[in-house]
Design a protein around this motif. Structure first.
Motif, PDB file in Angstrom:
ATOM      1  N   SER A 163       7.733   2.190   1.694  1.00  0.00           N
ATOM      2  CA  SER A 163       6.328   2.337   2.101  1.00  0.00           C
ATOM      3  C   SER A 163       5.867   3.751   1.766  1.00  0.00           C
ATOM      4  O   SER A 163       6.456   4.732   2.254  1.00  0.00           O
ATOM      5  CB  SER A 163       6.178   2.074   3.608  1.00  0.00           C
ATOM      6  OG  SER A 163       6.490   0.734   3.926  1.00  0.00           O
ATOM      7  N   GLY A 221       2.205   4.519   1.514  1.00  0.00           N
ATOM      8  CA  GLY A 221       0.767   4.615   1.722  1.00  0.00           C
ATOM      9  C   GLY A 221       0.308   5.920   2.361  1.00  0.00           C
ATOM     10  O   GLY A 221       1.078   6.649   2.982  1.00  0.00           O
ATOM     11  N   SER A 236       4.884  -0.920  -0.380  1.00  0.00           N
ATOM     12  CA  SER A 236       3.600  -0.822   0.317  1.00  0.00           C
ATOM     13  C   SER A 236       2.892   0.467  -0.084  1.00  0.00           C
ATOM     14  O   SER A 236       3.454   1.559   0.023  1.00  0.00           O
ATOM     15  CB  SER A 236       3.804  -0.845   1.836  1.00  0.00           C
ATOM     16  OG  SER A 236       2.571  -0.594   2.502  1.00  0.00           O
ATOM     17  N   SER A 241      -0.429   0.761   1.141  1.00  0.00           N
ATOM     18  CA  SER A 241      -1.625   0.458   1.929  1.00  0.00           C
ATOM     19  C   SER A 241      -2.388   1.725   2.307  1.00  0.00           C
ATOM     20  O   SER A 241      -1.806   2.790   2.515  1.00  0.00           O
ATOM     21  CB  SER A 241      -1.232  -0.311   3.195  1.00  0.00           C
ATOM     22  OG  SER A 241      -0.392   0.473   4.016  1.00  0.00           O
ATOM     23  N   ASP A 242      -3.710   1.576   2.372  1.00  0.00           N
ATOM     24  CA  ASP A 242      -4.621   2.639   2.809  1.00  0.00           C
ATOM     25  C   ASP A 242      -4.448   3.928   2.010  1.00  0.00           C
ATOM     26  O   ASP A 242      -4.421   5.029   2.566  1.00  0.00           O
ATOM     27  CB  ASP A 242      -4.427   2.918   4.310  1.00  0.00           C
ATOM     28  CG  ASP A 242      -4.722   1.696   5.152  1.00  0.00           C
ATOM     29  OD1 ASP A 242      -5.830   1.149   5.027  1.00  0.00           O
ATOM     30  OD2 ASP A 242      -3.837   1.278   5.927  1.00  0.00           O
ATOM     31  N   ASP A 297       2.136  -4.703  -0.820  1.00  0.00           N
ATOM     32  CA  ASP A 297       0.982  -4.490   0.052  1.00  0.00           C
ATOM     33  C   ASP A 297       0.056  -3.473  -0.613  1.00  0.00           C
ATOM     34  O   ASP A 297       0.388  -2.285  -0.716  1.00  0.00           O
ATOM     35  CB  ASP A 297       1.431  -3.980   1.424  1.00  0.00           C
ATOM     36  CG  ASP A 297       0.270  -3.872   2.419  1.00  0.00           C
ATOM     37  OD1 ASP A 297      -0.900  -4.004   1.997  1.00  0.00           O
ATOM     38  OD2 ASP A 297       0.530  -3.650   3.616  1.00  0.00           O
ATOM     39  N   SER A 329      -3.288  -3.281   0.326  1.00  0.00           N
ATOM     40  CA  SER A 329      -4.490  -3.303   1.164  1.00  0.00           C
ATOM     41  C   SER A 329      -5.061  -1.901   1.350  1.00  0.00           C
ATOM     42  O   SER A 329      -4.355  -0.897   1.269  1.00  0.00           O
ATOM     43  CB  SER A 329      -4.169  -3.913   2.527  1.00  0.00           C
ATOM     44  OG  SER A 329      -3.127  -3.193   3.171  1.00  0.00           O
ATOM     45  N   ASN A 341      -7.315  -0.160  -0.534  1.00  0.00           N
ATOM     46  CA  ASN A 341      -7.349   0.707  -1.721  1.00  0.00           C
ATOM     47  C   ASN A 341      -8.673   0.652  -2.490  1.00  0.00           C
ATOM     48  O   ASN A 341      -8.819   1.344  -3.502  1.00  0.00           O
ATOM     49  CB  ASN A 341      -6.189   0.353  -2.663  1.00  0.00           C
ATOM     50  CG  ASN A 341      -4.889   0.982  -2.216  1.00  0.00           C
ATOM     51  OD1 ASN A 341      -4.742   2.192  -2.241  1.00  0.00           O
ATOM     52  ND2 ASN A 341      -3.949   0.164  -1.770  1.00  0.00           N
ATOM     53  N   THR A 349      -0.553  -8.581  -0.380  1.00  0.00           N
ATOM     54  CA  THR A 349      -1.582  -8.298   0.624  1.00  0.00           C
ATOM     55  C   THR A 349      -2.716  -7.525  -0.045  1.00  0.00           C
ATOM     56  O   THR A 349      -2.483  -6.479  -0.652  1.00  0.00           O
ATOM     57  CB  THR A 349      -1.002  -7.478   1.794  1.00  0.00           C
ATOM     58  OG1 THR A 349       0.135  -8.165   2.322  1.00  0.00           O
ATOM     59  CG2 THR A 349      -2.027  -7.307   2.900  1.00  0.00           C
TER      60      THR A 349
END
Length: 528
Positions: A410, A412, A444, A446-447, A471, A473, A475, A499
């Protein structure tokens, strides 16, 4: 004699008397089938009653009749059909949350006389005084209930004391797991729980978010330390989400430093001083501890240098660790170095989930990751999101690519960088997932607000053969990102989950993705 009336009967012979008594006891055995025997005072007869696995419906119907309420056939059908066909021994009150409180009370009361169920579960359902009273009644009678979960059930601070009283009436109780999380027990409730803990030999004790402070934890730690039996029985302790709980008292640290068999320890959000804890863990449960969550706490920077050797020694000596979270705290570079150095020299663990997200690692932490992470073969899942790594990802990503055991990553909230550097970072990330020896199964981002520049990674998913889950999400990749995703998914043969929330995608963008669904389904059929 019954509660409501008395009956007088004359029998012509003792044989007739025995015949009636046998019928009475047969009825009792069907309705109250956890009784050892039934005793009819007028006749002075004892007749053995044998337990039945399917006695719940008869007990429930009899108690409904006794209390003058209608018997719900759906309750009987669910228990007789669904629960028994699945060999389900956990009675979930949420299955009947649509019923009135009085109906739930009778359902719970029926469990007091049933030996099929071993667990009572209720979460996020406020139970009134009627139901609470019957829970206590069941506790005072049942010889089969082993686990009770009443999480966020609206219990008050007097419940632990009432439960302790109920247990004192039941020498046959076998309860070993008690979950009273997210109830307003407060300090008074924890003081009363001290008596309760003396009555139980628990394996599982979660008390997250129960509004207790230092005073309450003193009572809890005294109860746990007052008997040696807990050192050989308690395997799960959760005191999370109780702010200030461990900020000014040493009793719990002392308790944890005694030899114990804890497997799961969650002290997140308790304001404990993390550096003061590891000496206790090293002495107490280093061999057995598998799950350790210390997120949203802090290091005492005055003491951290003195405790670094203990910190490093714990992570080099732990035998069973599978999950460690130090998330959402400021992690000094020396502490990160001690953590990774300890794991490097630990031959006992593998596939560790390490969460150090939101730890403000920045450039100093990135330098430690670059130097030491490739040597730590025991980490299978790494979360370093929201650490202000930004441009330092240019050096961190190559270090991650040299890690042969990393399966889940991860990253993000680490991409607050100018476009030119962002393009370089994304190219490094593409190189990482395209390497032949890449072991990553999930990624991931994400964000991260990658916007349209993130499409370079989306395009790379088309030829990627290792990732199973992505993932992307948060972006804001707009419709162009959705179009690139649809093309990538047409040729990708390994992805199972994507995602795509919060990407500013319009109906046209989703249409592009929707058009590829028949193609993907055909490919799935071919792979089968």
């Amino acid at each position: 004699d019954t509660d409501k009336s008395s009956f007088s009967l004359r029998f012509e012979s003792r044989e007739h008397l025995s015949h009636v008594v046998s019928h009475i006891n047969f009825a009792l055995s069907r309705i109250f089938n956890n009784s050892t025997f039934a005793y009819v005072p007028s006749f002075h007869y004892y007749v053995c009653v044998y337990s039945s696995q399917r006695g719940f419906s008869e007990t429930y119907a009899a108690l409904c009749d006794y209390n003058g309420i209608s018997c719900k056939e759906e309750v009987q059908w669910d228990v007789d059909t669904i629960y028994h066909s699945q060999d389900n021994r956990e009675f979930n009150l949420l299955d009947f949350s649509h019923l009135e409180s009085r109906d739930l009370a009778v359902i719970v009361a029926s469990m007091a006389y049933n030996t099929w169920f071993t667990k009572l579960y209720c979460k996020d359902l406020r139970i009134g005084s009627e139901v609470t009273e019957q829970v206590l009644h069941t506790i005072s009678k049942s010889s089969s209930i082993e686990e009770i979960t009443l999480e966020n059930a609206g219990l008050k601070s007097d419940f632990p004391q009432k439960m302790s009283t109920a247990l004192s009436e039941n020498p046959a109780s076998v309860i070993h797991s008690l979950n009273l999380a997210n109830n307003s027990l407060d300090n008074q409730g924890m003081i009363r729980a001290k008596v309760l803990l003396h009555s139980l030999l628990l394996h599982y004790l979660p008390f997250p978010c129960v509004s207790i402070s230092i005073l309450g934890v003193v009572s809890l730690s005294q109860a746990l330390c007052s008997t040696d039996e807990y050192s050989n029985s308690l395997i799960h302790l959760d005191l999370s989400k109780n702010p200030g709980l461990l900020s000014g008292d040493d009793n719990m640290y002392l308790c944890l430093s005694q030899p114990n068999c804890l497997v799961h320890l969650d002290l997140s959000g308790t304001d404990c001083y993390v550096d003061s804890l590891f000496g206790a863990l090293l002495r107490g449960c280093c061999a057995d501890l598998s799950f350790l969550n210390l997120s949203k706490n802090s290091f005492s920077h005055r003491k951290v240098k003195d405790t670094l050797p203990l910190f490093r020694q714990f992570f080099s000596s732990a035998f069973s660790l599978t999950y460690v979270s130090l998330a959402s705290m400021k992690l000094p570079p020396d502490v990160l170095r001690a953590l990774l150095t300890g794991l490097t020299s630990n031959p006992h663990i593998n596939d560790l989930h390490l969460d150090i997200s939101g730890c403000e690692l920045r450039s100093a932490g990135a330098a430690v990751l670059q130097e030491l992470f490739p040597r730590v073969s025991s980490i299978g899942t790494l979360d370093i999101s929201d650490n202000g790594l930004d441009g330092d990802l240019l050096t961190v990503l190559p270090a991650l690519s040299r890690h042969s055991s990393l399966k889940h990553l991860s990253l993000g909230k680490n991409f607050n960088i100018k476009n030119r550097v962002l393009d370089e970072v994304l190219q490094k990330l593409v190189q990482l997932i395209q390497e032949e020896e890449c072991a990553l199964q999930s990624l991931s981002l994400s964000d991260s607000r990658l916007r349209s520049r993130g499409t370079v990674l989306v395009n790379a998913l088309g030829s990627n053969t290792c990732l199973r889950k992505v993932d992307l999400s948060g972006n804001n990749m707009d419709d162009i990102g959705a179009k690139m995703l649809s093309k990538a998914l047409q040729i990708n043969t390994t992805l199972r989950s994507v995602t795509w929330d919060r990407n500013n995608t319009s109906a046209a963008g989703f249409l592009d993705v929707a058009r590829l669904i028949p193609v993907v389904l055909r490919m799935c059929d071919l792979r089968r």
